[in-house]
Design a protein around this motif. Structure first.
Motif, PDB file in Angstrom:
ATOM      1  N   LEU A  31       0.857  -1.188   0.000  1.00 63.77           N
ATOM      2  CA  LEU A  31       0.000   0.000   0.000  1.00 63.77           C
ATOM      3  C   LEU A  31       0.893   1.239   0.000  1.00 63.77           C
ATOM      4  O   LEU A  31       1.855   1.310   0.775  1.00 63.77           O
ATOM      5  N   ILE A  32       0.596   2.194  -0.879  1.00 66.95           N
ATOM      6  CA  ILE A  32       1.386   3.426  -0.963  1.00 66.95           C
ATOM      7  C   ILE A  32       0.463   4.627  -0.808  1.00 66.95           C
ATOM      8  O   ILE A  32      -0.590   4.705  -1.450  1.00 66.95           O
ATOM      9  N   LYS A  33       0.881   5.557   0.043  1.00 63.06           N
ATOM     10  CA  LYS A  33       0.186   6.837   0.155  1.00 63.06           C
ATOM     11  C   LYS A  33       1.156   7.920  -0.277  1.00 63.06           C
ATOM     12  O   LYS A  33       2.209   8.108   0.330  1.00 63.06           O
ATOM     13  N   HIS A  34       0.807   8.620  -1.369  1.00 63.85           N
ATOM     14  CA  HIS A  34       1.659   9.690  -1.861  1.00 63.85           C
ATOM     15  C   HIS A  34       1.494  10.929  -0.997  1.00 63.85           C
ATOM     16  O   HIS A  34       0.437  11.168  -0.419  1.00 63.85           O
ATOM     17  N   ALA A  35       2.544  11.731  -0.920  1.00 68.74           N
ATOM     18  CA  ALA A  35       2.509  12.962  -0.134  1.00 68.74           C
ATOM     19  C   ALA A  35       1.365  13.858  -0.603  1.00 68.74           C
ATOM     20  O   ALA A  35       1.172  14.055  -1.800  1.00 68.74           O
ATOM     21  N   GLY A  36       0.592  14.349   0.340  1.00 68.22           N
ATOM     22  CA  GLY A  36      -0.518  15.226   0.020  1.00 68.22           C
ATOM     23  C   GLY A  36      -1.814  14.506  -0.283  1.00 68.22           C
ATOM     24  O   GLY A  36      -2.847  15.151  -0.483  1.00 68.22           O
ATOM     25  N   VAL A  94       8.934   4.692  -6.492  1.00 69.59           N
ATOM     26  CA  VAL A  94       8.652   5.390  -5.241  1.00 69.59           C
ATOM     27  C   VAL A  94       8.868   6.878  -5.488  1.00 69.59           C
ATOM     28  O   VAL A  94       9.831   7.273  -6.156  1.00 69.59           O
ATOM     29  N   ALA A  95       7.982   7.706  -4.966  1.00 69.80           N
ATOM     30  CA  ALA A  95       8.109   9.162  -5.087  1.00 69.80           C
ATOM     31  C   ALA A  95       8.550   9.746  -3.753  1.00 69.80           C
ATOM     32  O   ALA A  95       8.331   9.144  -2.691  1.00 69.80           O
ATOM     33  N   PRO A  96       9.181  10.918  -3.770  1.00 72.36           N
ATOM     34  CA  PRO A  96       9.562  11.560  -2.506  1.00 72.36           C
ATOM     35  C   PRO A  96       8.335  11.836  -1.654  1.00 72.36           C
ATOM     36  O   PRO A  96       7.297  12.284  -2.146  1.00 72.36           O
ATOM     37  N   GLY A  97       8.454  11.541  -0.360  1.00 74.17           N
ATOM     38  CA  GLY A  97       7.344  11.757   0.555  1.00 74.17           C
ATOM     39  C   GLY A  97       6.369  10.601   0.644  1.00 74.17           C
ATOM     40  O   GLY A  97       5.435  10.642   1.448  1.00 74.17           O
ATOM     41  N   ASP A  98       6.571   9.553  -0.167  1.00 80.34           N
ATOM     42  CA  ASP A  98       5.680   8.393  -0.122  1.00 80.34           C
ATOM     43  C   ASP A  98       5.760   7.679   1.222  1.00 80.34           C
ATOM     44  O   ASP A  98       6.823   7.616   1.855  1.00 80.34           O
TER      45      ASP A  98
END
Length: 205
Positions: free
Chosen positions: A172-177, A192-196
Motif C-alpha cells: 500500500l502506498i500513500k503519496h505525499a498530500g 517510489v516518489a519523494p514523501g511516499d
C-alpha cells in the motif's frame, strides 16, 4: 487504469523525454538498480533496460543551493518552507512548488533579468529531499532518503527486506498530500516518489 499504474506510466514518460539531457543518477539510485539486477550475469549483447527516473518536483522541506554566477551575494542555501516559498536576496519570495531544479533556475533567472541583472546565469542544486517512509512487515521500518530511480523493491531492500510474514506481491502506498492509500504491485518498475509512505501488510497463512 489504477493510480499506481498511472504513476508508473508518468515516470516512464518523464524518463524518455529526458533521456538525451538528464544528468547521471545519484549513487543511491544506481545501487537500487544493482540490487534489482541480481549481480552481473553473462552478456547477451543487448544493453540492459534502464529503470525510469522520477523527475523530482520541489516542495516544502527540501533544501536547495542557489548560485548566481558573478554575484554570490544573491545566492545561498535555502530550506523551502511549508508554503513552498524561498526568500532570495533582491527579488524576495519565489514560489518553487512543483518545479524541478532546472525550472527553478529559469524562474530565478527571469526574475533577476526583470530590472536587476543583465543576462543572469543561475544554477540550482538540490541538497536534501523529502524522505520516504516504509512501515509494516519489513525488517527495519522507518524513514529513508529518497533517490532518483528508487523502486518499491529498492525501498524494501533499504529497509532490510521483507519479514517472513510479509505479503510480497503487493504493498500500500500513500503519496505525499494524498489522504488514501493505493494498492500497488511489487515489480521491478514500480516507482517510489519523494514523501511516499509504503506499508507492507502481513500475509494470510
Amino acid at each position: 487504469m489504477s493510480v499506481c499504474d498511472a504513476f508508473r506510466t508518468i515516470s516512464v514518460s518523464l524518463a524518455m523525454a529526458a533521456a538525451s539531457s538528464s544528468p547521471a543518477q545519484p549513487a543511491g539510485a544506481q545501487s537500487s538498480s544493482a540490487q534489482l539486477s541480481g549481480g552481473s550475469g553473462p552478456s547477451t549483447g543487448s544493453p540492459a533496460p534502464e529503470l525510469p527516473v522520477y523527475s523530482y518536483a520541489l516542495s516544502g522541506g527540501d533544501r536547495v543551493r542557489v548560485v548566481v554566477f558573478g554575484d554570490p551575494a544573491l545566492g545561498g542555501e535555502f530550506t523551502i518552507g511549508g508554503s513552498g516559498l524561498i526568500a532570495l536576496p533582491l527579488i524576495g519570495d519565489v514560489d518553487v512548488r512543483g518545479l524541478t531544479s532546472t525550472q527553478l533556475q529559469a524562474r530565478i533567472a527571469a526574475r533577476l533579468a526583470d530590472g536587476y541583472l543583465k543576462d543572469p546565469r543561475v544554477a540550482v542544486e538540490v541538497l536534501s529531499t523529502r524522505p520516504f517512509y516504509i512501515l509494516g512487515e519489513v525488517n527495519k521500518p522507518g524513514e529513508y532518503g529518497f533517490a532518483n530511480g528508487l523502486t518499491i523493491l529498492g525501498a524494501v531492500a533499504e529497509a532490510g527486506g521483507f519479514t517472513y510474514r510479509a505479503r510480497t506481491r503487493q504493498v500500500l502506498i500513500k503519496h505525499a498530500g494524498e489522504g488514501a492509500e493505493t494498492v500497488c504491485d511489487v515489480t521491478a518498475t514500480t516507482m517510489v516518489a519523494p514523501g511516499d509512505t509504503i506499508r507492507v501488510k502481513e500475509r494470510w497463512f
